[in-house]
Design a protein around this motif. Structure first.
Motif, mmCIF file in Angstrom:
data_model
loop_
_atom_site.group_PDB
_atom_site.id
_atom_site.type_symbol
_atom_site.label_atom_id
_atom_site.label_comp_id
_atom_site.label_asym_id
_atom_site.label_seq_id
_atom_site.Cartn_x
_atom_site.Cartn_y
_atom_site.Cartn_z
ATOM 1 N N GLY A 156 1.321 -1.206 0.060
ATOM 2 C CA GLY A 156 -0.069 -0.038 -0.294
ATOM 3 C C GLY A 156 0.695 0.811 0.238
ATOM 4 O O GLY A 156 0.354 2.870 0.216
ATOM 5 N N LYS A 157 2.165 1.153 -0.344
ATOM 6 C CA LYS A 157 2.765 1.670 -0.014
ATOM 7 C C LYS A 157 2.580 3.846 -1.324
ATOM 8 O O LYS A 157 2.586 4.650 -1.043
ATOM 9 N N THR A 158 2.087 3.274 -2.456
ATOM 10 C CA THR A 158 2.199 4.052 -3.395
ATOM 11 C C THR A 158 0.517 5.039 -3.271
ATOM 12 O O THR A 158 0.235 6.031 -2.961
ATOM 13 N N THR A 159 -0.573 4.489 -2.996
ATOM 14 C CA THR A 159 -1.833 4.139 -1.769
ATOM 15 C C THR A 159 -1.536 4.772 -1.172
ATOM 16 O O THR A 159 -1.847 6.780 -1.292
ATOM 17 N N THR A 160 -0.237 5.437 -0.167
ATOM 18 C CA THR A 160 -0.594 5.825 1.174
ATOM 19 C C THR A 160 -0.161 6.875 0.776
ATOM 20 O O THR A 160 -0.317 8.221 0.944
ATOM 21 N N GLY A 325 -9.227 1.154 4.076
ATOM 22 C CA GLY A 325 -9.845 2.127 2.297
ATOM 23 C C GLY A 325 -9.438 2.396 1.900
ATOM 24 O O GLY A 325 -7.960 2.714 2.267
ATOM 25 N N GLU A 326 -9.925 2.331 0.685
ATOM 26 C CA GLU A 326 -8.899 2.383 -0.761
ATOM 27 C C GLU A 326 -8.723 3.591 -0.552
ATOM 28 O O GLU A 326 -8.141 4.646 -1.875
ATOM 29 N N GLN A 327 -10.424 4.282 -0.470
ATOM 30 C CA GLN A 327 -10.019 6.052 -0.758
ATOM 31 C C GLN A 327 -9.231 7.235 -0.190
ATOM 32 O O GLN A 327 -8.826 6.751 0.842
#
Ligand SMILES: Nc1nc2c(ncn2[C@@H]2O[C@H](COP(=O)(O)OP(=O)(O)OP(=O)(O)O)[C@@H](O)[C@H]2O)c(=O)[nH]1
Ligand SMILES: [Mg+2]
Length: 347
Positions: A156-160, A325-327
């Motif tokens: 989840g690095k890039t999303t974070t 969650g992804e948002q």
């Protein structure tokens, strides 16, 4: 004074209300990274989302406790079963033992209900988590404050980075993103999408480019612009791949060549669904690149949320934020009591 106000004041923003507490402008103090949507009206909604996000973890625990403690004396056998249950919910052996010993000392031989156990458990877990519940602190004297983001593949690095960039941009900071995952074209594209979404410039090179060189250039460019914050994304790497871990050390050396005080924060992003494997990830990344704080993601999709407690107990590293969650709004500051209560299914 709101965190946003503090940020804005330190960074010279003009659209925020005047700060109530005087802060000497010439010596800016480190400030907490501002959470997005921090309005009080959001709190209830956020707690609701946290609770439903952690429902897989909490239902395992509450069901187990319900089965164990329906009108039952807390005797040796009950304590042993309690300890086993806590271990199976990923709280870890040390934490499970500590919590069970507490019950043995305070309630041995008494009738206990599942509800009482849950409440005491929430208190115990809160006490373990409170020391690590620390926001990401940004030092405004660094232009930019460099945040290196590391972790295994898909954690989840890039999303974070995208979520954090949105929060900090909304708080008024100038933020740049560096696409240090040069292995995959899709990784660069993914960061560019976040860049467009958040209005943050993205520094990228072609696939296969040297990640250490890119990190150096990104700092030089962000420095020239006088940016407040630079996030450096990295390729996912398994902690047991020594060549990839050595490459990470090389990236850090290159960062130090561009700014000897950097990186100012090293975030290890952990996917909570991996459960106990997170221990070896923390251990190895910490030793290799001096991790300064953790972000735990995907707590919404797992019954293994208890692992956060085990990590807190064992490593004592700050937990800056959690993803449920992804948002963008699903990455939130980590709060010990809210997390502990959600984990055991309390309102
Ligand atoms: N449900 C849920 N999904 C998440 C969360 N954080 C990230 N994800 C998803 O996890 C997947 C992987 O996320 P990335 O950000 O690409 O992970 P990464 O660490 O950059 O992956 P690599 O670059 O391949 O190592 C994406 O589909 C994200 O949307 C979270 O908190 N909850
Ligand atoms: Mg990535």
């Amino acid at each position: 004074m709101s965190k946003k106000g503090l940020f804005s004041r330190l960074l010279g923003g003009k659209d925020e209300p005047v700060a109530e507490v005087p802060v000497p402008a010439e010596v800016p103090a480190p400030v907490e990274a501002a959470p997005a949507e921090a309005a009080p009206s959001d709190e209830r909604g956020w707690f609701g989302r946290l609770k439903s996000g952690l429902s897989k973890s909490s239902s395992k625990l509450t069901q187990g406790l319900g089965d164990l403690f329906t009108k039952r004396k807390l005797d040796d056998e009950a304590l042993e079963e309690l300890e086993e249950l806590l271990i199976t919910t990923d709280l870890g052996i040390a934490t499970a033992a500590k919590v069970t010993q507490h019950f043995a000392k305070t309630r041995f031989g008494q009738d206990v209900s599942a509800e009482e156990i849950r409440r005491t458990l929430a208190d115990e877990i809160t006490a373990i988590l409170e020391p690590v519940a620390q926001p990401l602190v940004l030092d405004p004297t660094h232009k930019p404050h460099v945040v290196l983001v590391v972790g295994v593949n898909g954690s989840g690095k890039t999303t974070t980075i995208g979520k954090l960039a949105k929060q900090q941009k909304d708080a008024g900071l100038s933020v740049t993103l560096a696409a240090g995952d040069t292995f995959r074209a899709a990784a660069v594209e993914q960061l560019k999408v976040w860049g467009e979404r958040t209005g943050c410039p993205v520094i990228a090179r072609g696939t296969g480019a040297d990640a250490a060189g890119l990190a150096y250039d990104a700092i030089t460019e962000a420095k020239a612009r006088g940016d407040d914050l630079l996030f450096i994304d990295t390729a996912g790497r398994l902690q047991n791949k020594t060549d990839l871990m050595a490459e990470l050390a090389k990236i850090v050396r290159s960062i130090k060549k561009a700014d000897e005080t950097a990186p100012h924060s090293v975030l290890l992003v952990l996917d909570a669904t991996v459960g106990q494997n997170a221990h070896s990830q923390v251990e190895i990344f910490r030793d290799m690149v001096n991790v300064s704080g953790l972000v735990l993601t995907k707590l919404d999709g797992t019954a293994r949320g208890g692992v956060l407690v085990a990590l807190a107990e064992r490593f004592g590293l700050p937990v800056h934020a959690i993803g449920v969650g992804e948002q963008a709004g699903d990455l939130r500051p980590f709060e010990a009591r809210a997390f502990a209560r959600s984990l055991v299914g309390l309102d």
